[in-house]
Scaffold this motif. Structure first.
Motif, short mmCIF file in Angstrom:
data_model
loop_
_atom_site.label_atom_id
_atom_site.label_comp_id
_atom_site.label_asym_id
_atom_site.label_seq_id
_atom_site.Cartn_x
_atom_site.Cartn_y
_atom_site.Cartn_z
N ASN A 33 5.84 35.17 -32.89
CA ASN A 33 6.49 35.18 -34.19
C ASN A 33 7.94 35.61 -33.99
OD1 ASN A 33 7.33 35.63 -36.82
ND2 ASN A 33 5.69 37.04 -37.33
N TYR A 34 8.87 34.75 -34.37
CA TYR A 34 10.30 35.04 -34.19
C TYR A 34 10.73 36.31 -34.93
CZ TYR A 34 15.30 34.21 -33.65
OH TYR A 34 16.62 34.33 -33.33
N TYR A 35 10.06 36.62 -36.02
CA TYR A 35 10.41 37.83 -36.76
C TYR A 35 10.19 39.09 -35.92
CZ TYR A 35 11.57 35.84 -41.29
OH TYR A 35 12.20 35.18 -42.31
N GLU A 36 9.27 39.04 -34.97
CA GLU A 36 9.07 40.20 -34.09
C GLU A 36 10.35 40.52 -33.35
OE1 GLU A 36 5.78 39.28 -31.54
OE2 GLU A 36 4.36 39.19 -33.21
N LYS A 37 11.01 39.50 -32.84
CA LYS A 37 12.28 39.69 -32.12
C LYS A 37 13.34 40.28 -33.03
CE LYS A 37 15.76 36.92 -29.59
NZ LYS A 37 16.90 37.69 -29.93
N LEU A 38 13.43 39.76 -34.25
CA LEU A 38 14.43 40.27 -35.19
C LEU A 38 14.17 41.73 -35.55
CD1 LEU A 38 14.81 37.23 -37.63
CD2 LEU A 38 16.27 37.86 -35.70
N ALA B 11 16.34 48.60 -32.63
CA ALA B 11 17.23 49.05 -31.56
C ALA B 11 18.62 49.38 -32.11
CB ALA B 11 17.33 47.98 -30.47
N LEU B 12 19.15 48.51 -32.95
CA LEU B 12 20.47 48.75 -33.54
C LEU B 12 20.49 50.01 -34.41
CD1 LEU B 12 21.58 45.15 -34.58
CD2 LEU B 12 22.62 46.59 -32.81
N SER B 13 19.38 50.25 -35.07
CA SER B 13 19.27 51.42 -35.95
C SER B 13 18.89 52.68 -35.19
CB SER B 13 18.24 51.15 -37.04
OG SER B 13 18.61 50.03 -37.81
N LYS B 14 18.64 52.55 -33.90
CA LYS B 14 18.29 53.67 -33.02
C LYS B 14 17.07 54.44 -33.54
CE LYS B 14 22.89 54.02 -31.20
NZ LYS B 14 24.03 54.81 -30.85
#
Length: 89
Positions: free
Chosen positions: A9-14, A20-23
């Protein structure tokens, strides 16, 4: 072919990218993050793919932006849900 390795599911990557960006790993423990990941994905539609490169090449920027917006909204709702659920447990 092992379907479980080839299709995802591509949403998993998003969602992983957003975490990660939100730490989130600096804010929450592993159990909280795992539960949060599930709560977030359960709010989102599925978008199954075989190859990341296909999505990068064929996904219009407007659709990518819409998908990222859905992720942000789902994460926000899920964090509030998880925090309130933990507070009452």
């Amino acid at each position: 072919m092992n379907i479980s390795d080839d299709i995802h599911n591509y949403y998993e990557k998003l969602v992983i990218e957003y975490f990660a960006l939100s730490k989130f790993d600096e804010k929450y423990d592993d159990d909280f993050i795992a539960d949060l990941f599930c709560v977030v994905l359960n709010q989102l539609p599925t978008r199954y793919i075989r190859h990341e490169v296909d999505m990068a090449f064929y996904l219009p920027a407007s659709e990518r932006f819409e998908m990222e917006s859905k992720v942000k909204k789902a994460v926000s709702k899920a964090v509030e849900f998880m925090k309130s659920h933990r507070a009452t447990s």
